[in-house]
Enzyme design. Structure first.
Site, short mmCIF file in Angstrom:
data_model
loop_
_atom_site.label_atom_id
_atom_site.label_comp_id
_atom_site.label_asym_id
_atom_site.label_seq_id
_atom_site.Cartn_x
_atom_site.Cartn_y
_atom_site.Cartn_z
N LYS A 129 44.88 13.72 3.43
CA LYS A 129 43.79 13.18 3.82
C LYS A 129 43.73 12.00 4.15
CE LYS A 129 38.82 13.31 1.79
NZ LYS A 129 38.35 14.06 0.41
N ILE A 130 43.49 11.68 5.10
CA ILE A 130 43.76 10.10 6.16
C ILE A 130 41.72 9.84 6.15
CG2 ILE A 130 45.73 9.54 5.98
CD1 ILE A 130 45.61 9.80 10.13
N ASP A 131 41.34 9.00 5.51
CA ASP A 131 40.30 8.81 5.74
C ASP A 131 39.48 7.55 6.11
OD1 ASP A 131 37.28 9.88 5.23
OD2 ASP A 131 37.27 9.42 3.01
N CYS A 179 39.94 12.52 7.98
CA CYS A 179 38.27 13.09 7.45
C CYS A 179 37.80 11.06 8.16
CB CYS A 179 38.71 12.23 6.25
SG CYS A 179 37.45 12.70 5.35
N ARG A 194 38.15 17.10 9.22
CA ARG A 194 36.53 16.69 8.62
C ARG A 194 35.52 16.64 9.65
NH1 ARG A 194 35.19 14.95 3.40
NH2 ARG A 194 33.16 14.89 4.04
N ASP A 224 29.79 14.37 3.70
CA ASP A 224 30.34 15.07 2.98
C ASP A 224 29.62 16.19 2.00
OD1 ASP A 224 32.02 13.02 2.64
OD2 ASP A 224 31.88 12.32 1.10
C1 9PG Z 1 36.60 8.98 -0.76
C2 9PG Z 1 35.47 9.82 -0.11
C3 9PG Z 1 35.71 11.16 -0.28
C4 9PG Z 1 35.04 12.02 0.33
C5 9PG Z 1 35.07 11.08 1.90
C6 9PG Z 1 34.30 9.61 1.71
O1 9PG Z 1 29.62 6.14 4.26
N1 9PG Z 1 30.01 5.45 2.77
O2 9PG Z 1 29.31 5.19 2.28
C7 9PG Z 1 31.09 6.64 2.78
C8 9PG Z 1 30.97 6.99 1.35
C9 9PG Z 1 31.89 7.58 0.97
C10 9PG Z 1 32.62 8.89 2.09
C11 9PG Z 1 32.24 8.95 3.20
C12 9PG Z 1 31.06 7.96 3.73
O3 9PG Z 1 33.56 9.85 1.53
O4 9PG Z 1 34.96 12.38 3.23
O5 9PG Z 1 35.69 13.02 0.21
O6 9PG Z 1 37.75 10.73 0.67
O7 9PG Z 1 35.48 9.18 0.81
O8 9PG Z 1 35.77 7.39 -1.16
#
Ligand code: 9PG
Length: 437
Positions: free
Chosen positions: A279-281, A322, A337, A341
């Site tokens: 899962k590359i986020d 993601c 994704r 979330d």
């Molecule tokens: C891990 C999470 C999970 C989750 C992802 C992602 O903008 N924001 O502050 C923000 C924080 C976390 C986030 C999305 C946006 O979730 O979608 O499944 O992996 O990172 O930190």
């Protein structure tokens, strides 16, 4: 650039957001579009370079106008994977006025907005020579129960109960690493990361891991040791990739040979550990504007970096994007994704619909249904079915209807009878090839 006559009482405008978490939904003329709660949100979850005027509907590379009394107009980038112009629609009386910064193509289709978008996506598939996406494995993910507090022991305790669910991949999310960017240095709650992945595999499961490969946290070792690996602005300061984990975030310049080498080493190491689900986020960070070692476009840099990761993980590994720019990822990921979330609470914390909450997750999962089976497998986000999840029945229904990738993210011992039964059912259901025919 083009003017569409509309019936303002029946027309609908459909925005496509930039990345996974960016709101994508339909509006009646006159209803105000969702907009970011501030700069940090805009950079981290919307589009850093994009701030539309009030009263303008904006699609990133794609927008649709249903005039209410005729075929749906889909206005899309002429080259959607390489160029994603902001496309604006303003409504004046009985006209929708479309303007775009770059080459766009207008096509009309009969049917609903989703059907029109599906027809448009159908036209992209052969143009790019896309193969049908591979079926997704089922996953268990640590995030929506443990968040950053995950420990090696908590993953082990779930592993011991994993045979209660039909799970293929056990995916360790954010929290195993020392810092954002330091992917090979364990956090103090993980004594032996490769050992944990070996135990996951010994239990008969595939191993999955989370990274944010293009983010560099200000507090990381990689930021301290390699300041030359950061994307910079023309004044010489690192470009902001947002703020999270109590620190400023920067973008890794994947065109820098040292940074490219580092990325390769990280993913080759994971491959050596037996990991074959990634899962590359937060990968929007790979496509931010700024000065790079190689003077190529942000989207070109992003696409090259995704290919580099694919090269390192191997052709058979499963790749889930993601926080990912949608159109520039076409052809490069197995699953995507498509939404903000899910969260224990229905509404997002600061009223920003890109932030965790069922409301935004459902909006996007429905709006991007047309992408599933054409560009990739849609990931609606994980099933959370334990008591205490607000409106958990509605969420289960959404996943059942719009879930391509099916994952569970509860501590297994927290599931009551309904939760366990529902999770099992959603993980076992056949997933249709398309959600929109
Ligand atoms: C891990 C999470 C999970 C989750 C992802 C992602 O903008 N924001 O502050 C923000 C924080 C976390 C986030 C999305 C946006 O979730 O979608 O499944 O992996 O990172 O930190």
């Amino acid at each position: 650039m083009t003017d569409i006559p509309i019936d303002p009482t029946r027309a609908v405008i459909h925005e496509q957001g930039w990345q996974s978490w960016s709101p994508s939904t339909s509006y009646r003329p006159g209803s105000p579009p969702h907009r970011p709660a501030g700069d940090i949100r805009r950079i981290g979850a919307w589009r850093a370079e994009s701030l539309p005027a009030p009263d303008v509907y904006r699609g990133e590379g794609l927008i649709a106008v249903d005039p209410g009394d005729g075929p749906v107009h889909v206005i899309a980038s002429a080259d959607p994977v390489n160029s994603v112009p902001a496309i604006d629609v303003s409504v004046v009386d009985s006209r929708a006025i479309v303007t775009a910064a770059d080459d766009v193509v207008v096509t009309t289709y009969d049917g609903s907005v989703q059907q029109a978008l599906a027809r448009w996506a159908d036209s992209v598939v052969p143009r790019l020579g896309l193969a049908a996406p591979r079926p997704a494995p089922t996953i268990w993910c640590s995030w929506y129960q443990y968040f950053t507090k995950v420990t090696e022991a908590s993953v082990d305790s779930n592993l011991a109960l994993m045979d209660r669910l039909p799970i293929d991949v056990v995916q360790v999310d954010d929290g195993y690493q020392a810092e954002i960017g330091d992917w090979l240095i364990p956090s103090s709650d993980f004594a032996d990361v490769p050992g944990l992945f070996a135990r996951i595999r010994d239990s008969g499961h595939r191993a999955g891991i989370w990274t944010a490969p293009f983010l560099v946290g200000a507090q990381s070792q990689v930021a301290a040791e390699h300041p030359d690996w950061l994307v910079r602005n023309y004044a010489g300061s690192p470009v902001s990739a947002g703020h999270n984990w109590n620190q400023d975030l920067y973008a890794l310049d994947s065109t820098h040979p040292g940074a490219a080498d580092y990325l390769s080493t990280v993913f080759r190491t994971f491959r050596d550990w037996g990991i074959d689900f990634h899962k590359i986020d937060f990968i929007y960070a790979g496509a931010l504007y700024g000065r790079r070692y190689n003077d190529i476009s942000p989207i070109q840099a992003y696409r090259d970096a995704l290919k580099l990761i694919r090269e390192a993980i191997g052709p058979d590994a499963y790749l889930l994007g993601c926080g990912a720019p949608q159109l520039p990822s076409i052809g490069l990921v197995d699953a995507m994704r498509v939404s903000p979330d899910i969260a224990p609470t229905y509404l997002p914390e600061d009223g920003d619909v890109s932030m965790p909450g069922q409301w935004g997750a459902v909006l996007n999962g429905e709006s991007r249904a047309f992408q599933h089976g054409r560009f990739w497998v849609n990931d609606p986000d994980c099933i959370v079915a334990r008591p205490g999840i607000e409106r958990r029945e509605e969420w289960a229904e959404h996943v059942s209807k719009f879930g391509g990738l099916r994952g569970s993210s509860d501590a297994i011992d927290q599931l009551d009878d309904w939760g366990l039964e529902t999770t099992r059912r959603l993980l076992s259901e056949p997933v249709p090839r398309h959600f929109i025919d």
